[in-house]
Design a protein around this motif. Structure first.
Motif, PDB file in Angstrom:
ATOM      1  N   ASP A  26       9.146   7.844 -14.650  1.00 50.69           N
ATOM      2  CA  ASP A  26       8.909   6.368 -15.245  1.00 50.69           C
ATOM      3  C   ASP A  26       9.109   5.591 -13.728  1.00 50.69           C
ATOM      4  O   ASP A  26      10.423   5.416 -13.356  1.00 50.69           O
ATOM      5  CB  ASP A  26       9.486   5.835 -16.164  1.00 50.69           C
ATOM      6  CG  ASP A  26       9.417   4.541 -16.363  1.00 50.69           C
ATOM      7  OD1 ASP A  26       8.327   3.702 -16.045  1.00 50.69           O
ATOM      8  OD2 ASP A  26      10.486   3.731 -16.938  1.00 50.69           O
ATOM      9  N   VAL A  27       7.876   5.106 -13.042  1.00 48.99           N
ATOM     10  CA  VAL A  27       7.793   4.590 -11.971  1.00 48.99           C
ATOM     11  C   VAL A  27       7.897   2.923 -11.951  1.00 48.99           C
ATOM     12  O   VAL A  27       6.955   2.408 -12.641  1.00 48.99           O
ATOM     13  CB  VAL A  27       6.904   5.083 -10.778  1.00 48.99           C
ATOM     14  CG1 VAL A  27       7.026   4.478  -9.526  1.00 48.99           C
ATOM     15  CG2 VAL A  27       7.251   6.501 -10.629  1.00 48.99           C
ATOM     16  N   ARG A  28       8.715   2.122 -11.018  1.00 42.23           N
ATOM     17  CA  ARG A  28       8.476   0.975 -10.984  1.00 42.23           C
ATOM     18  C   ARG A  28       8.658   0.473  -9.634  1.00 42.23           C
ATOM     19  O   ARG A  28       9.085   1.409  -8.655  1.00 42.23           O
ATOM     20  CB  ARG A  28       9.826   0.146 -11.470  1.00 42.23           C
ATOM     21  CG  ARG A  28       9.913   0.536 -13.244  1.00 42.23           C
ATOM     22  CD  ARG A  28      11.159  -0.192 -13.530  1.00 42.23           C
ATOM     23  NE  ARG A  28      11.456   0.532 -14.973  1.00 42.23           N
ATOM     24  CZ  ARG A  28      12.423   0.321 -15.631  1.00 42.23           C
ATOM     25  NH1 ARG A  28      13.542  -0.662 -14.974  1.00 42.23           N
ATOM     26  NH2 ARG A  28      12.758   1.012 -16.716  1.00 42.23           N
ATOM     27  N   ASP A  80       0.745  -1.360  -0.111  1.00 42.06           N
ATOM     28  CA  ASP A  80      -0.046  -0.031   0.103  1.00 42.06           C
ATOM     29  C   ASP A  80       0.997   1.087   0.089  1.00 42.06           C
ATOM     30  O   ASP A  80       0.592   2.370  -0.777  1.00 42.06           O
ATOM     31  CB  ASP A  80      -0.738  -0.161   1.281  1.00 42.06           C
ATOM     32  CG  ASP A  80      -2.203  -0.951   1.085  1.00 42.06           C
ATOM     33  OD1 ASP A  80      -2.081  -1.566  -0.093  1.00 42.06           O
ATOM     34  OD2 ASP A  80      -2.839  -1.392   2.187  1.00 42.06           O
ATOM     35  N   LEU A  81       1.889   1.188   0.668  1.00 38.35           N
ATOM     36  CA  LEU A  81       2.875   2.246   0.839  1.00 38.35           C
ATOM     37  C   LEU A  81       3.646   2.513  -0.547  1.00 38.35           C
ATOM     38  O   LEU A  81       3.754   3.572  -1.004  1.00 38.35           O
ATOM     39  CB  LEU A  81       3.718   2.325   1.983  1.00 38.35           C
ATOM     40  CG  LEU A  81       4.883   3.466   2.458  1.00 38.35           C
ATOM     41  CD1 LEU A  81       3.597   4.767   2.623  1.00 38.35           C
ATOM     42  CD2 LEU A  81       5.443   3.226   3.723  1.00 38.35           C
ATOM     43  N   ALA A  82       4.213   1.450  -0.896  1.00 38.31           N
ATOM     44  CA  ALA A  82       4.904   1.466  -2.371  1.00 38.31           C
ATOM     45  C   ALA A  82       3.863   1.943  -3.363  1.00 38.31           C
ATOM     46  O   ALA A  82       4.296   2.987  -4.190  1.00 38.31           O
ATOM     47  CB  ALA A  82       5.431   0.085  -2.624  1.00 38.31           C
ATOM     48  N   ASN A  83       2.689   1.658  -3.457  1.00 43.55           N
ATOM     49  CA  ASN A  83       1.552   1.827  -4.382  1.00 43.55           C
ATOM     50  C   ASN A  83       1.319   3.658  -4.063  1.00 43.55           C
ATOM     51  O   ASN A  83       1.117   4.393  -5.159  1.00 43.55           O
ATOM     52  CB  ASN A  83       0.450   1.458  -4.346  1.00 43.55           C
ATOM     53  CG  ASN A  83       0.823  -0.298  -4.973  1.00 43.55           C
ATOM     54  OD1 ASN A  83       1.698  -0.483  -5.681  1.00 43.55           O
ATOM     55  ND2 ASN A  83      -0.100  -0.930  -4.690  1.00 43.55           N
ATOM     56  N   LEU A  84       1.336   4.025  -2.912  1.00 46.18           N
ATOM     57  CA  LEU A  84       1.003   5.440  -2.485  1.00 46.18           C
ATOM     58  C   LEU A  84       2.167   6.260  -3.201  1.00 46.18           C
ATOM     59  O   LEU A  84       2.068   7.211  -3.947  1.00 46.18           O
ATOM     60  CB  LEU A  84       0.952   5.582  -1.083  1.00 46.18           C
ATOM     61  CG  LEU A  84       0.753   6.972  -0.725  1.00 46.18           C
ATOM     62  CD1 LEU A  84      -0.458   7.621  -1.466  1.00 46.18           C
ATOM     63  CD2 LEU A  84       0.758   7.216   0.826  1.00 46.18           C
ATOM     64  N   TYR A  85       3.588   5.802  -2.706  1.00 51.87           N
ATOM     65  CA  TYR A  85       4.671   6.556  -3.333  1.00 51.87           C
ATOM     66  C   TYR A  85       4.684   6.519  -5.059  1.00 51.87           C
ATOM     67  O   TYR A  85       4.826   7.631  -5.396  1.00 51.87           O
ATOM     68  CB  TYR A  85       6.081   5.828  -2.906  1.00 51.87           C
ATOM     69  CG  TYR A  85       6.183   5.947  -1.472  1.00 51.87           C
ATOM     70  CD1 TYR A  85       5.671   6.818  -0.418  1.00 51.87           C
ATOM     71  CD2 TYR A  85       7.061   5.173  -0.976  1.00 51.87           C
ATOM     72  CE1 TYR A  85       5.690   6.910   0.706  1.00 51.87           C
ATOM     73  CE2 TYR A  85       7.581   5.274   0.563  1.00 51.87           C
ATOM     74  CZ  TYR A  85       6.932   6.051   1.393  1.00 51.87           C
ATOM     75  OH  TYR A  85       7.156   6.054   2.438  1.00 51.87           O
ATOM     76  N   ALA A  86       4.384   5.402  -5.570  1.00 51.97           N
ATOM     77  CA  ALA A  86       4.141   5.337  -6.844  1.00 51.97           C
ATOM     78  C   ALA A  86       3.227   6.476  -7.578  1.00 51.97           C
ATOM     79  O   ALA A  86       3.644   6.965  -8.527  1.00 51.97           O
ATOM     80  CB  ALA A  86       3.799   4.001  -7.385  1.00 51.97           C
TER      81      ALA A  86
END
Length: 195
Positions: free
Chosen positions: A30-32, A16-22
């Motif tokens: 360009d985010v991975r 959830d946090l990774a997806n928020l940062y993305a």
């Protein structure tokens, strides 16, 4: 197809946090994402410009991922984005910046922007010193008349002048950030001792 959009790899074991940062970064970069250290190492290649790396993850820790990135001389900047408060162990670590969670969207954007600006500055300095070296060599080997009549030498001087202006502008941008201004003061106030 090659793109000029800088790429950011977010390594965070909380999806959830990774997806928020993305979501915060994807309009600019360009985010991975990678959700553990093994996935991070598999995802890092020459196209990655910045890695935002959590320190504490199951399996391979962020510290181990960072060590591996540096051991393999991967050409990317790494910012630790972690809940671990910095301690003296950071002195020997090869990261480029460090943020303590929680972080805001503005902090995350600022850190990526700053790291990319530093990258641009490094490239500008490398080119500047290469051109300055060529100019010095020609200055030492050629007569004044030869230098004045050379189109290539005139272009070299023009490129050096333009690059000097770019380096000065980039330096000013870096120094606008309070942390970098303090860093420069620290460097100037604490010269390396002579041997």
């Amino acid at each position: 197809m090659a793109t000029d959009t800088p790429s950011v790899l977010i390594v965070e074991d909380e999806p959830d946090l990774a997806n928020l940062y993305a979501a915060w970064l994807e309009s600019e970069y360009d985010v991975r994402t990678a959700y553990d250290g093994d996935d991070a190492l598999a995802a890092i290649d020459e196209s990655i410009d910045v890695v935002l790396l959590d320190r504490r993850m199951p399996g391979l820790s962020g510290d181990t991922v960072l060590e591996t990135i540096r051991e393999h001389d991967l050409d990317c900047y790494v910012a630790m984005v972690t809940a671990i408060e910095p301690d003296f162990d950071i002195v020997g670590m090869g990261f480029d910046d460090y943020l303590v969670k929680p972080v805001s969207k503005e902090e995350l954007l600022r850190i990526v922007d700053q790291l990319l600006l530093r990258s641009s500055y490094d490239d500008q300095l490398r080119e500047f010193f290469a051109l300055a070296s060529k100019k010095a060599l020609l200055d030492a080997q050629k007569s004044e008349a030869e230098l004045e009549s050379s189109r290539e030498y005139a272009e070299l001087e023009d490129r050096l002048a333009a690059l000097r202006a770019h380096v000065t502008e980039t330096t000013s941008e870096l120094l606008e950030e309070g942390k970098y201004r303090q860093l420069c003061r620290d460097i100037a106030a604490d010269p390396v001792p002579e041997e």
